[in-house]
Design a protein around this motif. Structure first.
Motif, PDB file in Angstrom:
ATOM      1  N   GLU A   1       9.196  -3.030 -13.687  1.00  0.00           N
ATOM      2  CA  GLU A   1      10.003  -4.020 -13.378  1.00  0.00           C
ATOM      3  C   GLU A   1      11.806  -3.807 -13.148  1.00  0.00           C
ATOM      4  O   GLU A   1      12.008  -4.519 -11.864  1.00  0.00           O
ATOM      5  N   PRO A   2      12.206  -2.764 -13.478  1.00  0.00           N
ATOM      6  CA  PRO A   2      13.928  -2.716 -13.207  1.00  0.00           C
ATOM      7  C   PRO A   2      13.898  -2.301 -11.922  1.00  0.00           C
ATOM      8  O   PRO A   2      15.143  -3.080 -11.096  1.00  0.00           O
ATOM      9  N   TYR A   3      13.181  -1.416 -11.569  1.00  0.00           N
ATOM     10  CA  TYR A   3      13.136  -0.796 -10.065  1.00  0.00           C
ATOM     11  C   TYR A   3      12.818  -2.174  -9.168  1.00  0.00           C
ATOM     12  O   TYR A   3      14.071  -2.425  -8.083  1.00  0.00           O
ATOM     13  N   LEU A   4      12.336  -3.126  -9.384  1.00  0.00           N
ATOM     14  CA  LEU A   4      11.717  -4.908  -8.732  1.00  0.00           C
ATOM     15  C   LEU A   4      13.133  -5.965  -8.920  1.00  0.00           C
ATOM     16  O   LEU A   4      13.607  -6.343  -7.708  1.00  0.00           O
ATOM     17  N   ARG A   5      13.474  -5.669 -10.228  1.00  0.00           N
ATOM     18  CA  ARG A   5      14.019  -6.822 -10.881  1.00  0.00           C
ATOM     19  C   ARG A   5      16.144  -6.034  -9.732  1.00  0.00           C
ATOM     20  O   ARG A   5      16.266  -6.754  -8.883  1.00  0.00           O
ATOM     21  N   GLY A   6      16.354  -5.167  -9.194  1.00  0.00           N
ATOM     22  CA  GLY A   6      17.512  -4.672  -8.905  1.00  0.00           C
ATOM     23  C   GLY A   6      17.303  -5.438  -7.097  1.00  0.00           C
ATOM     24  O   GLY A   6      18.184  -4.953  -6.678  1.00  0.00           O
ATOM     25  N   ARG A   7      16.463  -5.512  -7.095  1.00  0.00           N
ATOM     26  CA  ARG A   7      15.998  -5.926  -5.228  1.00  0.00           C
ATOM     27  C   ARG A   7      15.661  -7.455  -5.497  1.00  0.00           C
ATOM     28  O   ARG A   7      15.544  -7.937  -4.137  1.00  0.00           O
ATOM     29  N   ARG A   8      15.708  -7.929  -7.177  1.00  0.00           N
ATOM     30  CA  ARG A   8      15.879  -9.449  -7.394  1.00  0.00           C
ATOM     31  C   ARG A   8      14.016  -9.553  -6.656  1.00  0.00           C
ATOM     32  O   ARG A   8      13.770 -10.872  -6.289  1.00  0.00           O
ATOM     33  N   LEU A   9      13.291  -8.703  -6.590  1.00  0.00           N
ATOM     34  CA  LEU A   9      11.583  -9.351  -6.791  1.00  0.00           C
ATOM     35  C   LEU A   9      11.054  -8.934  -7.432  1.00  0.00           C
ATOM     36  O   LEU A   9       9.589  -8.957  -7.682  1.00  0.00           O
ATOM     37  N   ASP A  10      11.587  -8.817  -8.893  1.00  0.00           N
ATOM     38  CA  ASP A  10      10.471  -8.878 -10.005  1.00  0.00           C
ATOM     39  C   ASP A  10       9.476 -10.300 -10.645  1.00  0.00           C
ATOM     40  O   ASP A  10       8.655 -10.007 -10.982  1.00  0.00           O
ATOM     41  N   GLY A  11       9.443 -11.174  -9.764  1.00  0.00           N
ATOM     42  CA  GLY A  11       9.106 -12.291  -9.317  1.00  0.00           C
ATOM     43  C   GLY A  11       7.471 -11.587  -9.311  1.00  0.00           C
ATOM     44  O   GLY A  11       6.223 -12.641  -8.918  1.00  0.00           O
ATOM     45  N   TRP A  12       7.491 -11.038  -8.686  1.00  0.00           N
ATOM     46  CA  TRP A  12       6.087 -10.147  -7.862  1.00  0.00           C
ATOM     47  C   TRP A  12       5.626 -10.002  -8.969  1.00  0.00           C
ATOM     48  O   TRP A  12       4.001  -9.974  -9.266  1.00  0.00           O
ATOM     49  N   LEU A  13       5.995  -9.284 -10.542  1.00  0.00           N
ATOM     50  CA  LEU A  13       4.977  -9.572 -11.314  1.00  0.00           C
ATOM     51  C   LEU A  13       4.709 -10.845 -12.040  1.00  0.00           C
ATOM     52  O   LEU A  13       3.884 -10.672 -12.687  1.00  0.00           O
ATOM     53  N   ASP A  14       4.806 -11.738 -11.765  1.00  0.00           N
ATOM     54  CA  ASP A  14       3.810 -13.321 -11.859  1.00  0.00           C
ATOM     55  C   ASP A  14       3.102 -13.980 -11.048  1.00  0.00           C
ATOM     56  O   ASP A  14       3.378 -13.279  -9.786  1.00  0.00           O
TER      57      ASP A  14
ATOM     58  N   GLY B   1      -1.365  -6.129   4.742  1.00  0.00           N
ATOM     59  CA  GLY B   1      -0.187  -6.745   4.703  1.00  0.00           C
ATOM     60  C   GLY B   1       1.019  -6.579   3.530  1.00  0.00           C
ATOM     61  O   GLY B   1       1.301  -6.660   2.818  1.00  0.00           O
ATOM     62  N   TYR B   2       0.079  -5.430   2.874  1.00  0.00           N
ATOM     63  CA  TYR B   2       1.445  -4.989   2.160  1.00  0.00           C
ATOM     64  C   TYR B   2       2.805  -4.511   2.202  1.00  0.00           C
ATOM     65  O   TYR B   2       1.956  -3.980   3.622  1.00  0.00           O
ATOM     66  N   THR B   3       3.127  -4.434   2.216  1.00  0.00           N
ATOM     67  CA  THR B   3       5.124  -4.194   2.108  1.00  0.00           C
ATOM     68  C   THR B   3       5.714  -3.401   1.146  1.00  0.00           C
ATOM     69  O   THR B   3       5.402  -3.854   0.189  1.00  0.00           O
ATOM     70  N   ASP B   4       6.653  -2.817   0.787  1.00  0.00           N
ATOM     71  CA  ASP B   4       7.368  -2.171  -0.241  1.00  0.00           C
ATOM     72  C   ASP B   4       8.198  -2.987  -0.771  1.00  0.00           C
ATOM     73  O   ASP B   4       8.852  -3.695  -0.040  1.00  0.00           O
ATOM     74  N   LEU B   5       8.312  -3.192  -1.666  1.00  0.00           N
ATOM     75  CA  LEU B   5       8.772  -3.879  -2.841  1.00  0.00           C
ATOM     76  C   LEU B   5      10.085  -3.345  -3.524  1.00  0.00           C
ATOM     77  O   LEU B   5      10.776  -3.550  -3.132  1.00  0.00           O
ATOM     78  N   ALA B   6       9.115  -1.701  -3.702  1.00  0.00           N
ATOM     79  CA  ALA B   6      10.148  -1.222  -4.293  1.00  0.00           C
ATOM     80  C   ALA B   6       9.946   0.496  -3.864  1.00  0.00           C
ATOM     81  O   ALA B   6       8.821   0.943  -3.944  1.00  0.00           O
ATOM     82  N   ARG B   7      10.846   1.398  -3.704  1.00  0.00           N
ATOM     83  CA  ARG B   7      10.311   3.166  -3.578  1.00  0.00           C
ATOM     84  C   ARG B   7      11.261   3.508  -3.794  1.00  0.00           C
ATOM     85  O   ARG B   7      12.131   3.128  -5.158  1.00  0.00           O
ATOM     86  N   ARG B   8      10.808   5.214  -4.663  1.00  0.00           N
ATOM     87  CA  ARG B   8      11.168   5.798  -5.567  1.00  0.00           C
ATOM     88  C   ARG B   8      10.937   5.879  -6.299  1.00  0.00           C
ATOM     89  O   ARG B   8      12.286   5.965  -7.965  1.00  0.00           O
TER      90      ARG B   8
ATOM     91  N   ALA C   1       5.795   4.363  -4.367  1.00  0.00           N
ATOM     92  CA  ALA C   1       6.279   2.959  -3.860  1.00  0.00           C
ATOM     93  C   ALA C   1       5.275   1.896  -4.944  1.00  0.00           C
ATOM     94  O   ALA C   1       4.210   2.050  -4.541  1.00  0.00           O
ATOM     95  N   VAL C   2       5.915   0.578  -4.354  1.00  0.00           N
ATOM     96  CA  VAL C   2       5.400  -0.458  -5.478  1.00  0.00           C
ATOM     97  C   VAL C   2       5.073  -1.705  -3.757  1.00  0.00           C
ATOM     98  O   VAL C   2       6.010  -1.196  -3.472  1.00  0.00           O
ATOM     99  N   MET C   3       3.764  -1.606  -3.514  1.00  0.00           N
ATOM    100  CA  MET C   3       4.090  -2.847  -2.753  1.00  0.00           C
ATOM    101  C   MET C   3       3.443  -4.305  -3.067  1.00  0.00           C
ATOM    102  O   MET C   3       2.578  -4.536  -4.061  1.00  0.00           O
ATOM    103  N   GLY C   4       3.952  -4.759  -2.130  1.00  0.00           N
ATOM    104  CA  GLY C   4       2.689  -6.058  -2.544  1.00  0.00           C
ATOM    105  C   GLY C   4       1.807  -6.893  -1.167  1.00  0.00           C
ATOM    106  O   GLY C   4       2.967  -6.791  -0.462  1.00  0.00           O
ATOM    107  N   ALA C   5       0.781  -7.925  -1.321  1.00  0.00           N
ATOM    108  CA  ALA C   5       1.131  -8.858  -0.344  1.00  0.00           C
ATOM    109  C   ALA C   5       0.786 -10.325  -0.727  1.00  0.00           C
ATOM    110  O   ALA C   5      -0.445  -9.963  -2.059  1.00  0.00           O
ATOM    111  N   PRO C   6       0.470 -10.839   0.180  1.00  0.00           N
ATOM    112  CA  PRO C   6      -0.190 -12.081  -0.348  1.00  0.00           C
ATOM    113  C   PRO C   6      -1.675 -12.216  -1.018  1.00  0.00           C
ATOM    114  O   PRO C   6      -1.982 -11.503   0.823  1.00  0.00           O
TER     115      PRO C   6
END
Length: 180
Positions: A82-95, A150-157, A168-173
């Motif tokens: 979550e902190p890695y995703l939040r730092g990129r304003r992508l933590d909505g992917w957790l919902d 279709g997965y893309t990088d949401l956060a790395r390292r 890497a955390v990856m997400g896809a529709p």
């Protein structure tokens, strides 16, 4: 995919040792790591919406498996990423996401489309509109597979406690494409 492997629902609790043997071969786990992961897998299977699929030979040998569940921000994995995703304003992917917790194919059966079929099968028909997962943050066949779906990088390292390498955390529709 080869004709001799069948993909179907898997009673992962009953076949956890076989699945972890596949994971140990695919991921290079020690006996101690397998013992820890066994407890984690069995705990995950108690979560609402958890599901698993396996790839079996005609002799009923498990050669691949995938399991996952609807994501919950209170789960350990989410609290780490979550902190890695939040730092990129992508933590909505957790919902409203279905998380692919583990996906492994025995090395002797890799590069046959089994991983692709496992991940598309497990995400088929889930209520969530998207999927998330984590993978070791290096260029690998697994990351290539995820990108082709279709997965893309949401956060790395992303650093997990006790993990030797960053992820890497990856997400896809959803739904994922069945064929390339």
């Amino acid at each position: 995919m080869t004709d001799d492997v069948v993909i179907g629902p898997l009673d992962l609790a009953a076949r956890v040792d076989e699945a972890l043997d596949v994971q140990a071969h695919a991921f290079g786990l020690s006996d101690d790591e397998v013992a820890v992961r066994r407890q984690i897998v069995l705990r995950h299977l108690t979560y609402p919406g958890a599901r698993a699929f396996g790839a079996t030979t005609p002799e009923d040998r498990l050669v691949g498996f995938v399991y996952g569940m609807p994501n919950d921000r209170r789960h350990w994995w989410s609290t780490v990423v979550e902190p890695y995703l939040r730092g990129r304003r992508l933590d909505g992917w957790l919902d409203d996401s279905f998380v692919i917790t583990e996906l492994h194919v025995h090395p002797s059966h890799q590069n046959r489309g089994i991983g692709r079929t496992l991940i598309t099968t497990i995400t088929e028909g889930v209520a969530e509109p998207r999927s998330i997962l984590s993978a070791i943050d290096v260029e690998s066949p697994a990351r290539g597979l995820y990108r082709s779906l279709g997965y893309t990088d949401l956060a790395r390292r992303v650093l997990f406690p006790s993990a030797a390498m960053p992820y890497a955390v990856m997400g896809a529709p959803l739904p994922l494409p069945r064929r390339v």
